[in-house]
Design an enzyme around this catalytic site. Structure first.
Site, PDB file in Angstrom:
ATOM      1  N   HIS A  80     -65.449  -3.950   5.814  1.00  0.00           N
ATOM      2  CA  HIS A  80     -66.913  -4.108   5.799  1.00  0.00           C
ATOM      3  C   HIS A  80     -67.490  -3.547   7.091  1.00  0.00           C
ATOM      4  O   HIS A  80     -66.930  -3.716   8.172  1.00  0.00           O
ATOM      5  CB  HIS A  80     -67.322  -5.569   5.598  1.00  0.00           C
ATOM      6  N   GLU A 104     -59.446  -7.284   7.777  1.00  0.00           N
ATOM      7  CA  GLU A 104     -60.391  -8.218   8.389  1.00  0.00           C
ATOM      8  C   GLU A 104     -60.056  -8.449   9.854  1.00  0.00           C
ATOM      9  O   GLU A 104     -59.137  -7.842  10.408  1.00  0.00           O
ATOM     10  CB  GLU A 104     -60.395  -9.552   7.639  1.00  0.00           C
ATOM     11  N   ASP A 112     -64.672  -6.670  14.122  1.00  0.00           N
ATOM     12  CA  ASP A 112     -65.049  -7.301  12.854  1.00  0.00           C
ATOM     13  C   ASP A 112     -66.288  -6.603  12.290  1.00  0.00           C
ATOM     14  O   ASP A 112     -67.403  -7.081  12.475  1.00  0.00           O
ATOM     15  CB  ASP A 112     -65.336  -8.788  13.084  1.00  0.00           C
ATOM     16  N   GLU A 166     -70.448  -8.342   4.063  1.00  0.00           N
ATOM     17  CA  GLU A 166     -69.390  -9.362   4.110  1.00  0.00           C
ATOM     18  C   GLU A 166     -69.807 -10.542   4.952  1.00  0.00           C
ATOM     19  O   GLU A 166     -69.517 -11.690   4.618  1.00  0.00           O
ATOM     20  CB  GLU A 166     -68.100  -8.749   4.670  1.00  0.00           C
TER      21      GLU A 166
END
Length: 803
Positions: free
Chosen positions: A104, A177, A116, A150
């Site tokens: 994402h 992730e 992230d 996300e």
């Protein structure tokens, strides 16, 4: 050379994506700038690979949908025109079966989101480039999904797997992730029940790192986090692998999550593994009919990051029971030689061991509570060694003291050799009980107690004659410890991983859970586990006075230093920051009466601490933020009368509200009742329309005598009634229409609702980007926070209505 190219170009992508700034859903940075960059890079890859054996198709999806999820106690999510970039790579002869690779590109507000999850998308771009330019065609296809929502609790992945036509051809997935910044990416979830995926990872990964213990801990809900893995598993019914960076979670979701903090070797390892695993999977036969290989779970664990051991859970069950049978035979043989007296002595010794553990845990928890009451909670956040010295010395000293007292006062006439044998058997028996319990529960983590049974038992049997002949000689001790090396080294590695994950989490676990109690419990548990087979030596030693004196001195010194405030929890050190996390919202609240008139309104800076220490360290820097402005939950108002972004009020019950001027966003909330009608089946149906920023939350609180029977979200059934309230999370991308929804209320015939109406409804609006995100009072307050604090801030509103 190929992997080096992946590293260099991935770094370029990472720098470029993070240069756009925070990428929240609905912002131009997320919906336009990042999307255009990714599409441009994908187009370059497609053009370069046109002469090869593969074809590339690109589709930009803007799905709208709704679902309910039991994360954070449970809530319902609604999304409108969020963004997905789906890239299909397949042989030019086409493919019927596809792997899905997911990352994402959106981030939370106030963070660049380098780890992230920009780094994963950067690596995925180059993996796409490498696979597209292979000279040999792939057997199956790959769908690379760059999803743009996300952080809004898994919305874009839901839109893809439930609505995109390509989703029907996906047979398995790999999700990339982060729960930290850099380090090794660990496989912490697999399946469900598709062991071929784990086997493929073990065979193909260049730098394997995986743990079934992590999988079962994560899926237990202990860690307050979730990933797109859940969406693909629960809504797509497809198996997959979840990988995440876990190191340095202290700066996860903060302004410190920047590209330069991600080590190049982390990107290198991720590129190596993802490329190798995807290539292996799309060339495998299993992908074509993955359901045929759905036969149970896998036991898998990492050996110091060097290799991964994996075998089917049913094989693990056989091994576990064999280990338990061997233990029973070993103990039963001893019992038969002593006409049952041995079992009585063993039971007494087991009681002593369990009592020592219980008293140790109680003692260390008392110490943790004293530290908390002294206002020194989280002293270990920057200085973890201090927690080991304080709680570890207390735990080791207490266990040692109790066994020393037992040896001197209770076992005075028994030889040390016999006692050492007895307490070895106690450890073996207790580990065997743990083994049987976990195996009966079907937990693959049972391999840990299995190792703690098999290796010590084998070592003891091999050394029995040696021990009886020479006693506790140096040679025996060395050989005994050598036999324990394999399970103990592995367990110490697992303990390190646990502390690597949980210590940062305690800095964002809310104001209601005393973190010192949690950390002290973990340190005590680790001490009990590691000390189990070392009880053997306590009864062989001549004296433990010096050791006890040393441990006592360390404990007293550390306790005094901690209580004196020597260890400050937070740090602004650029090389290793440990920020205090705070949410600050400049908010205006407007409460409407049943007739629609404004009943009350106020404005202020609403402040939440994400850790237990609250504002005690902030008050000296900003005296206005003190306990005199502490707020309480207004139980009669939906969600306490405050603009909660997520349903975490049960974790963050302490907040502060500093009066401030009214906010005036350029795009204020527009909310209206469209219709109200009494249905023929005795319910009241109300329809509404809301127009506002990209992030809003809806809170519904039916009054006494009324209940929510249906609504336009999810499957139509209201879910997750949290103490009589419902939470609906909403977000939208660009050019989204007004949010329209309805719900039905059933009125009880025997319990008529009071005069204030059927239901209280509140809508909170959150401005995460653009000029509406800031205000002068908010900026002035932010400048006063110390350098070691990370205040995540934005403007919000809260409007409450009664109907």
């Amino acid at each position: 050379i190929l992997f080096l190219h992946i590293l260099q170009v991935s770094l370029k992508h990472l720098e470029r994506i993070t240069s756009f700034g925070p990428r929240t859903v609905g912002s131009p940075e997320n919906e336009i700038t990042t999307v255009n960059y990714l599409l441009d890079q994908i187009e370059q890859i497609r053009t370069e690979s046109q002469t090869g054996p593969h074809s590339i198709s690109v589709d930009v999806q803007r799905p709208t949908g709704s679902f309910s999820i039991d994360f954070l106690g449970g809530f319902t999510s609604y999304y409108d025109r969020v963004t997905n970039i789906a890239v299909k790579l397949e042989p030019k002869t086409t493919a019927q079966h596809f792997m899905l690779a997911n990352c994402h590109f959106d981030s939370v507000a106030n963070s660049l989101g380098a780890s992230d999850d920009a780094v994963s998308c950067s690596v995925m771009l180059e993996v796409l480039h490498s696979l597209a330019n292979l000279s040999t065609p792939l057997k199956h296809g790959i769908i690379f999904l760059f999803n743009g929502a996300e952080e809004n609790i898994l919305q874009a992945s839901h839109g893809f797997i439930t609505q995109h036509p390509w989703a029907q051809q996906v047979r398995a997935f790999v999700n990339l992730e982060a729960a930290g910044v850099g380090g090794k990416e660990v496989v912490f979830q697999t399946g469900p029940e598709n062991p071929w995926l784990v086997q493929a990872y073990v065979r193909a990964a260049v730098h394997p790192f995986a743990s079934v213990v992590g999988q079962e801990v994560f899926q237990s809900g202990v860690i307050p986090s979730d990933t797109d893995f859940r969406i693909y598993r629960d809504f797509g019914k497809i198996p997959g692998i979840d990988l995440a960076f876990i190191e340095n979670g202290f700066i996860y979701h903060t302004k410190y999550d920047t590209p330069e903090r991600i080590h190049t070797d982390s990107i290198q390892r991720a590129g190596d593994n993802i490329l190798s695993v995807l290539k292996h999977l799309v060339m495998s036969d299993e992908l074509a009919d993955s359901s045929a290989y759905r036969h149970g779970n896998m036991v898998f664990f990492d050996l110091l990051g060097v290799t991964v051991v994996a075998y089917p859970a049913r094989v693990g069950t056989i091994i576990n029971y064999m280990a338990a049978v061997a233990t029973v035979i070993y103990l039963g043989k001893k019992s038969m030689l002593t006409s049952g007296r041995y079992m009585r002595d063993l039971a007494c010794a087991a009681c002593v061991a369990v009592l020592s553990w219980f008293v140790t845990l109680l003692t260390v928890l008392i110490v943790a509570l004293l530290v908390t009451l002294a206002g020194r909670s989280m002293f270990w956040y920057t200085h973890f060694y201090a927690a080991v010295c304080l709680y570890g010395s207390a735990a080791v000293g207490k266990i040692l003291l109790i066994h020393t007292l037992a040896r001197n006062l209770y076992y005075g006439g028994v030889s040390g050799v016999d006692l050492s044998e007895r307490f070895f058997d106690v450890s073996l028996l207790l580990w065997c009980c743990v083994l049987l319990f976990l195996t009966q529960r079907g937990l693959c983590s049972a391999y840990v107690p299995m190792m703690m049974v098999v290796f010590p038992l084998a070592s003891k049997l091999l050394l029995t004659k040696h021990f009886r002949a020479r006693g506790a000689s140096l040679q025996y001790c060395v050989l005994y410890l050598t036999g324990l090396a394999v399970p103990y080294v592995h367990i110490m590695f697992l303990i390190w991983v646990v502390f690597e994950i949980f210590t940062p989490i305690l800095g964002r676990s809310g104001t209601e859970i005393p973190p010192d109690v949690v950390l002290a419990s973990l340190v005590t548990l680790a001490t009990i586990i590691l000390s189990s087979y070392f009880m053997h030596f306590i009864y062989l030693s001549c004296s433990t006075r010096r050791i006890l004196a040393g441990l006592g001195s360390v404990f007293v010194l550390m306790f005094v230093l901690v209580c004196c405030g020597l260890f400050f929890p937070y740090s602004a050190d650029p090389s290793s920051p440990r920020p205090k996390r705070i949410f600050v919202q400049h908010s205006t609240r407007v409460l409407h009466a049943l007739d629609g008139t404004v009943e009350r309104s106020d404005s202020g800076l609403w402040i939440n601490s994400l850790d237990y220490s609250g504002m005690q360290h902030i008050t000296p820097h900003i005296p206005q933020i003190n306990d005199s402005i502490r707020t309480r939950c207004s139980e009669q108002l939906p969600y306490c009368g405050f603009p909660w972004f997520l349903p975490v009020k049960f974790l963050v019950k302490k907040s502060w509200y500093l009066p401030a001027p009214e906010v005036s966003p350029e795009a204020p909330l527009q909310f209206r009742l469209l219709s109200r009608q009494d249905t023929e089946w005795g319910t009241v149906k109300m329809s509404f329309e809301a127009k506002g920023p990209s992030h809003m939350s809806l809170y519904l609180r039916p009054h006494a005598g009324a209940s929510l029977m249906g609504w336009s979200f999810g499957d139509g059934m209201p879910r997750f009634d949290l103490s009589g309230e419902y939470f609906v999370f909403y977000s939208h991308g660009l050019d989204a229409p007004a949010w329209s929804f309805w719900f039905e209320i059933q009125v009880s015939l025997t319990h008529a609702p009071p005069d204030e109406g059927l239901i209280s409804l509140a809508v909170s609006s959150h401005y995460f980007f653009g000029p509406d995100r800031r205000s002068e009072p908010l900026e002035a307050l932010l400048k006063r926070f110390p350098a070691w604090a990370f205040p995540s801030s934005w403007v919000s509103t809260y409007h409450m209505y009664r109907y």
